[in-house]
Design an enzyme around this catalytic site. Structure first.
Site, PDB file in Angstrom:
ATOM      1  CB  SER A 274      -5.520   6.575  -3.038  1.00  0.00           C
ATOM      2  OG  SER A 274      -4.654   6.026  -4.010  1.00  0.00           O
ATOM      3  CE1 TYR A 275      -9.119   2.035  -0.147  1.00  0.00           C
ATOM      4  CE2 TYR A 275      -9.463   2.425   2.192  1.00  0.00           C
ATOM      5  CZ  TYR A 275      -9.184   1.563   1.147  1.00  0.00           C
ATOM      6  OH  TYR A 275      -8.957   0.232   1.399  1.00  0.00           O
ATOM      7  CE1 TYR A 352      -3.050   8.270   0.424  1.00  0.00           C
ATOM      8  CE2 TYR A 352      -2.483  10.124   1.819  1.00  0.00           C
ATOM      9  CZ  TYR A 352      -2.733   9.605   0.568  1.00  0.00           C
ATOM     10  OH  TYR A 352      -2.655  10.420  -0.530  1.00  0.00           O
ATOM     11  CD  GLU A 353      -5.491   0.417   3.025  1.00  0.00           C
ATOM     12  OE1 GLU A 353      -4.758   0.006   2.095  1.00  0.00           O
ATOM     13  OE2 GLU A 353      -5.718  -0.234   4.061  1.00  0.00           O
ATOM     14  CG  LEU A 354      -0.848   5.388  -1.107  1.00  0.00           C
ATOM     15  CD1 LEU A 354       0.490   5.117  -0.441  1.00  0.00           C
ATOM     16  CD2 LEU A 354      -0.739   6.587  -2.021  1.00  0.00           C
TER      17      LEU A 354
END
Ligand SMILES: [Zn+2]
Length: 384
Positions: A274-275, A352-354
């Site tokens: 995640s990032y 926010y990328e999960l």
């Protein structure tokens, strides 16, 4: 067959029901159910699948294990996410993730599902529909300070706290198939709006705006990235004629209230981690940057699943990189929400990328809770 809105809904004599896939056959010899993704062409970016299969419709007694074969999985832009991916299956007590990862070969994604009962329901990720979102929101709307606006199209906006205080604004599900982001939003709401807990610290300094599902039409239609008109919401933020949910949020951001943080939550189909990609909007003062930077560093620490945080590269840098790599996909036309906000408002703006491969729904809820706790701690430090 296509319905009046031009979409195909497959409900057939085979006992197969889905908005996102069509039945293309059952191979008795190998107990393989062949399906294909529908979202293509005009609707682009197929990836989400969700279907139900009535095992009583099989011409044989149900096998112990069924193989699902997604024949056109290679049509997905995110096909690198298929190898080893573990889809979800519904059991009597709820959705679980399959233990065994799928295989991807020659454009076909296959996975095996042990059968329990007479009905098979599987999906790319645990579904999160409008009903669940409404329950999550209304279950938390117990204080007078929580205001819930519900539009005819199912769009829900939750506002809480004193609107005169700087706002934290969070949106999720611009891309309807990225369901993981709604689990995150639910975790955040549960934490900040709970009767007891860190909410009081947060609301002493901030107000809150949360939209858990932006693209309600796409969610109803089980689309992965677009809405029913084939529009990618997250490329329309600079357009006058952007889709209604986008214009609603833009209006809210520009109604004169002070915004401290804007977060746009997504799910990544390919990445194993995640990032967070962030930028400070024009005019963000040093006094504001310091606590916000502290907030970001909190998100990478103290968690079982690492979250990588980096500053969003400028357009010029992205363009140069794309030229070098000749990967045109890096530069897609249209303005994204985080960039729009950074251009317009002096605040921290992040995406926010999960990771859908690594983060389960429970973990997504935990990450939402952790995000909320970090916000409350930031508020606490501002007091001190
Ligand atoms: Zn997305």
């Amino acid at each position: 067959m296509p319905d009046r809105s031009g979409f195909e809904t497959t409900v057939s004599h085979t006992g197969f029901t889905s908005f996102s896939c069509r039945f293309s056959g059952f191979d008795e010899a190998t107990a393989t159910l062949h399906v294909e993704l529908i979202e293509q062409g005009r609707y682009g970016y197929p990836h989400w699948f969700e279907f139900e299969f009535d095992l009583d419709c099989l011409p044989m007694s149900p096998p112990d294990v069924i193989t699902v074969s997604l024949g056109n999985a290679g049509a997905s832009q995110y096909r690198n996410g298929w190898p080893g991916y573990r889809p979800y299956v519904e059991r009597a007590k709820g959705w679980i993730r399959l233990d065994e990862g799928g295989t991807y070969q020659d454009g076909v994604f296959q996975f095996r599902v042990p059968l329990v009962g007479r009905r098979l329901r599987v999906a790319w990720y645990e579904p999160y529909d409008l009903n669940r979102m409404h329950r999550a929101v209304l279950g938390n709307a117990h204080e007078d300070t929580v205001r819930v606006t519900m539009e005819d199209d199912g769009f829900v906006c939750v506002e809480a706290g004193d609107p005169a205080l700087p706002a934290v604004v969070l949106i999720a599900r611009q891309h309807p198939g990225e369901v993981i982001s709604s689990f995150f939003a639910e975790g955040l709401l549960d934490t900040l709006l709970a009767r007891e807990g860190v909410g009081s610290e947060f609301f002493a300094q901030h107000s809150l705006v949360v939209i858990p599902i932006m693209n309600t039409g796409g969610v109803r239609r089980q689309l992965h990235r677009m809405d029913e008109a084939g529009i990618d919401y997250n490329r329309t933020w600079g357009e006058r004629s952007a889709p209604t949910p986008v214009t609603r949020v833009r209006k809210l951001l520009e109604d004169g209230r002070s915004i401290r943080l804007f977060a746009d939550i997504h799910g990544d189909e390919v990445s194993q981690v995640s990032y967070i990609s962030y930028q400070f909007g024009r005019g963000t003062g040093d006094r504001d940057r310091e606590p916000l930077t502290g907030f970001l560093s909190q998100l990478t620490d103290n968690c079982g699943h690492p979250v990588h945080v980096w500053e969003t590269p400028s357009f010029a840098r992205r363009f140069a990189r794309a030229l070098v790599r000749q990967r045109r996909l890096l530069i897609r036309p249209g303005l994204m929400a985080d960039r729009y906000v950074a251009r317009t408002l002096p605040c921290l703006s992040l995406t926010y990328e999960l990771s859908a491969a690594e983060v389960t729904p429970d973990e997504a809820i935990r990450q939402g809770r952790r995000f909320a706790t970090a916000l409350a701690e930031m508020a606490l430090h501002r007091v001190g």
